[in-house]
Each structure stands twice: as structure tokens, then as C-alpha cells.
Design a protein around this motif. Sequence first.
Motif, mmCIF file in Angstrom:
data_model
loop_
_atom_site.group_PDB
_atom_site.id
_atom_site.type_symbol
_atom_site.label_atom_id
_atom_site.label_comp_id
_atom_site.label_asym_id
_atom_site.label_seq_id
_atom_site.Cartn_x
_atom_site.Cartn_y
_atom_site.Cartn_z
ATOM 1 N N VAL A 23 -16.456 -31.257 -16.771
ATOM 2 C CA VAL A 23 -15.260 -32.079 -16.578
ATOM 3 C C VAL A 23 -14.264 -31.302 -15.729
ATOM 4 C CG1 VAL A 23 -13.314 -33.198 -17.751
ATOM 5 C CG2 VAL A 23 -15.597 -33.255 -18.775
ATOM 6 N N THR A 24 -13.733 -31.969 -14.740
ATOM 7 C CA THR A 24 -12.732 -31.341 -13.884
ATOM 8 C C THR A 24 -11.403 -32.061 -14.068
ATOM 9 O OG1 THR A 24 -14.437 -30.823 -12.253
ATOM 10 C CG2 THR A 24 -12.146 -30.729 -11.516
ATOM 11 N N LEU A 25 -10.397 -31.306 -14.439
ATOM 12 C CA LEU A 25 -9.041 -31.822 -14.543
ATOM 13 C C LEU A 25 -8.135 -30.919 -13.717
ATOM 14 C CD1 LEU A 25 -8.690 -32.590 -18.379
ATOM 15 C CD2 LEU A 25 -9.031 -34.224 -16.528
ATOM 16 N N ALA A 26 -7.065 -31.470 -13.212
ATOM 17 C CA ALA A 26 -6.107 -30.671 -12.464
ATOM 18 C C ALA A 26 -5.483 -29.642 -13.403
ATOM 19 C CB ALA A 26 -5.031 -31.560 -11.863
ATOM 20 N N ALA A 106 9.049 -38.119 10.172
ATOM 21 C CA ALA A 106 10.035 -37.804 11.206
ATOM 22 C C ALA A 106 11.445 -37.750 10.612
ATOM 23 C CB ALA A 106 9.967 -38.833 12.334
ATOM 24 N N GLN A 107 11.760 -38.705 9.742
ATOM 25 C CA GLN A 107 13.104 -38.761 9.150
ATOM 26 C C GLN A 107 13.371 -37.591 8.221
ATOM 27 O OE1 GLN A 107 13.174 -42.590 7.315
ATOM 28 N NE2 GLN A 107 13.634 -43.677 9.212
ATOM 29 N N THR A 108 12.327 -37.082 7.579
ATOM 30 C CA THR A 108 12.510 -35.980 6.629
ATOM 31 C C THR A 108 12.247 -34.626 7.263
ATOM 32 O OG1 THR A 108 10.214 -36.109 5.862
ATOM 33 C CG2 THR A 108 11.865 -37.443 4.669
ATOM 34 N N GLY A 109 12.010 -34.606 8.553
ATOM 35 C CA GLY A 109 11.749 -33.334 9.219
ATOM 36 C C GLY A 109 10.401 -32.746 8.854
ATOM 37 N N GLY A 110 9.430 -33.603 8.568
ATOM 38 C CA GLY A 110 8.085 -33.141 8.232
ATOM 39 C C GLY A 110 7.876 -32.859 6.762
ATOM 40 N N ASP A 111 8.771 -33.332 5.921
ATOM 41 C CA ASP A 111 8.674 -33.112 4.485
ATOM 42 C C ASP A 111 7.639 -34.076 3.898
ATOM 43 O OD1 ASP A 111 9.022 -32.759 1.774
ATOM 44 O OD2 ASP A 111 11.076 -33.505 1.729
ATOM 45 N N LEU A 112 6.430 -33.566 3.662
ATOM 46 C CA LEU A 112 5.347 -34.415 3.172
ATOM 47 C C LEU A 112 5.680 -35.030 1.820
ATOM 48 C CD1 LEU A 112 2.518 -35.541 3.631
ATOM 49 C CD2 LEU A 112 1.618 -33.510 2.491
ATOM 50 N N VAL A 168 7.290 -28.460 -8.259
ATOM 51 C CA VAL A 168 6.198 -28.816 -9.173
ATOM 52 C C VAL A 168 5.110 -29.556 -8.397
ATOM 53 C CG1 VAL A 168 5.566 -30.262 -11.156
ATOM 54 C CG2 VAL A 168 7.625 -28.857 -11.233
ATOM 55 N N TRP A 169 5.527 -30.494 -7.565
ATOM 56 C CA TRP A 169 4.574 -31.277 -6.780
ATOM 57 C C TRP A 169 3.796 -30.381 -5.813
ATOM 58 C CZ3 TRP A 169 3.694 -32.519 -1.660
ATOM 59 C CH2 TRP A 169 2.846 -33.595 -1.443
ATOM 60 N N THR A 170 4.491 -29.507 -5.123
ATOM 61 C CA THR A 170 3.839 -28.605 -4.165
ATOM 62 C C THR A 170 2.849 -27.697 -4.876
ATOM 63 O OG1 THR A 170 5.772 -28.668 -2.734
ATOM 64 C CG2 THR A 170 4.246 -26.842 -2.408
ATOM 65 N N ARG A 171 3.229 -27.186 -6.053
ATOM 66 C CA ARG A 171 2.314 -26.327 -6.813
ATOM 67 C C ARG A 171 1.068 -27.109 -7.237
ATOM 68 N NH1 ARG A 171 1.751 -24.725 -12.251
ATOM 69 N NH2 ARG A 171 3.510 -26.023 -12.840
ATOM 70 N N VAL A 173 -0.253 -29.684 -5.684
ATOM 71 C CA VAL A 173 -1.076 -29.859 -4.483
ATOM 72 C C VAL A 173 -1.823 -28.567 -4.180
ATOM 73 C CG1 VAL A 173 -1.036 -30.222 -1.976
ATOM 74 C CG2 VAL A 173 0.302 -31.705 -3.471
ATOM 75 N N ASN A 174 -1.127 -27.448 -4.240
ATOM 76 C CA ASN A 174 -1.768 -26.158 -3.962
ATOM 77 C C ASN A 174 -2.854 -25.840 -4.985
ATOM 78 O OD1 ASN A 174 -0.132 -25.806 -1.726
ATOM 79 N ND2 ASN A 174 1.345 -24.547 -2.807
ATOM 80 N N ASP A 175 -2.656 -26.239 -6.242
ATOM 81 C CA ASP A 175 -3.660 -26.002 -7.284
ATOM 82 C C ASP A 175 -4.961 -26.749 -7.016
ATOM 83 O OD1 ASP A 175 -2.062 -24.271 -8.692
ATOM 84 O OD2 ASP A 175 -1.481 -25.732 -10.232
ATOM 85 N N THR A 176 -4.912 -27.814 -6.222
ATOM 86 C CA THR A 176 -6.135 -28.549 -5.904
ATOM 87 C C THR A 176 -6.955 -27.821 -4.841
ATOM 88 O OG1 THR A 176 -5.154 -29.870 -4.122
ATOM 89 C CG2 THR A 176 -5.025 -30.759 -6.377
ATOM 90 N N GLY A 177 -6.365 -26.771 -4.259
ATOM 91 C CA GLY A 177 -7.066 -26.026 -3.219
ATOM 92 C C GLY A 177 -6.646 -26.435 -1.823
ATOM 93 N N PHE A 178 -5.707 -27.359 -1.727
ATOM 94 C CA PHE A 178 -5.222 -27.805 -0.427
ATOM 95 C C PHE A 178 -3.832 -27.260 -0.193
ATOM 96 C CE2 PHE A 178 -8.306 -31.016 -1.663
ATOM 97 C CZ PHE A 178 -9.069 -31.126 -0.512
ATOM 98 N N THR A 179 -3.502 -27.083 1.047
ATOM 99 C CA THR A 179 -2.145 -26.741 1.427
ATOM 100 C C THR A 179 -1.743 -27.630 2.578
ATOM 101 O OG1 THR A 179 -2.887 -25.039 2.965
ATOM 102 C CG2 THR A 179 -2.343 -24.315 0.728
ATOM 103 N N VAL A 180 -0.484 -27.777 2.740
ATOM 104 C CA VAL A 180 0.030 -28.581 3.837
ATOM 105 C C VAL A 180 0.829 -27.659 4.732
ATOM 106 C CG1 VAL A 180 1.456 -30.550 4.472
ATOM 107 C CG2 VAL A 180 0.154 -30.596 2.345
ATOM 108 N N THR A 181 0.409 -27.582 5.972
ATOM 109 C CA THR A 181 1.123 -26.729 6.924
ATOM 110 C C THR A 181 1.503 -27.554 8.141
ATOM 111 O OG1 THR A 181 -0.966 -26.038 7.938
ATOM 112 C CG2 THR A 181 -0.060 -24.615 6.224
#
Length: 183
Positions: A23-26, A106-112, A168-171, A173-181
Motif C-alpha cells: 500500500v502506498t500512501l503519501a 502569469a498573474q502570480t509570477g509563476g506561483d504554482l 505544507v503544500w510544497t512539502r 508535493v516534494n514528498d511525492t518525489g516531484f519538484t517544481v522549478t
Amino acid sequence: MRNTKAFKEAVAQTLAELAHRGVTLAPVTVEDTIEKNIRTTADRLGIHVRSAWRYFDAAALAGRLADSARSFEESSARKGVGQAPMPSVDNPELALILAGVPNALAQTGGDLYGAIVNVAVNAWMAGHIHGEDSCGGSRGPSGHDWEHRMRVITEMQPDISKWFDRDVWTRAVNDTGFTVTRR
């Protein structure tokens, strides 16, 4: 609590036990569950949180989480729940929501995070309005059991406000193994 050695070890042990069960959970889901369980144990027994760790059993918690995940998957599969109907590609609401992504970035300056919140709110509103105004008939095998859906969500006891915390949200996302650059 989350910065303690006991907490970090409990999360690692529980994730390992879940992996043994297939079983895989975040990690953030496991963290939230452990924190809730330890605090509840301390409150019910009238003891300090640090003393509640003696009652923690990673294997037992992983077993309950695995059973819950399997039960949810089985019941959802039987009823067709969890498989949202995909609107047609030429759906104007979908086009509006998808078109909002680059604009929000664009409105958020690239804030995903900001862009995703914007898209999620727009999608939720479109679905909410569509569901109230133009629903004619069943939405699939699961029907319109809104009360059941709300009970399931309530039983999960999600910490809704934490998802509006960018860190919290960024952490998560990072915990899933992905990063946003940014390019």
C-alpha cells in the motif's frame, strides 16, 4: 511534535509497514494520522504527548490504514465512485478552467500553488453550479449520495486549513518525489 525523533521514526516505520503490505500512501497522510492518533491517545488518557508514544504500534496502524485503503478501493470500484466523468474536450467550462492556468501563473509570477488553488476553486464552482442547475438523472452507478460522500470525507478528518498553507503544500508535493522549478 513533528520535529521529534519519535515522530520521524514512527512515520518511517509506518511507511515501511505499508510498503510491506503493498500500500502506498503519501507521507503527509501518514504524518497527519499519526499526529491525530498520538494527540487523541494523550487526551483520552490524560497524559503528556511524549508519554503517549508508548502506545504507538506502527504495524497495527499500517494494518488499519491498509485495510481502510483496500476497503475504500473495493467499495469505490463496485459503485463506480472516484471516477469523475470526463467532460467532452469542447466543453466551454473545461476550456475556461484550463485557459485559466497560464493566466493564473502569469498573474502570480509563476506561483504554482496559487495557480492550482485558482484552478481548483474555478473547477469546484463549475462543478457545483453544474450539479445544482443542470443535473438530469443519475451521475453514474453511485447516484447522488452526497450525504454518504460527506460522511466518508468527514470520517477521514482532513485538516482542510493546512492545505491553504503554501509551505505544507510544497512539502507534500516534494514528498511525492516531484519538484517544481522555474525555467
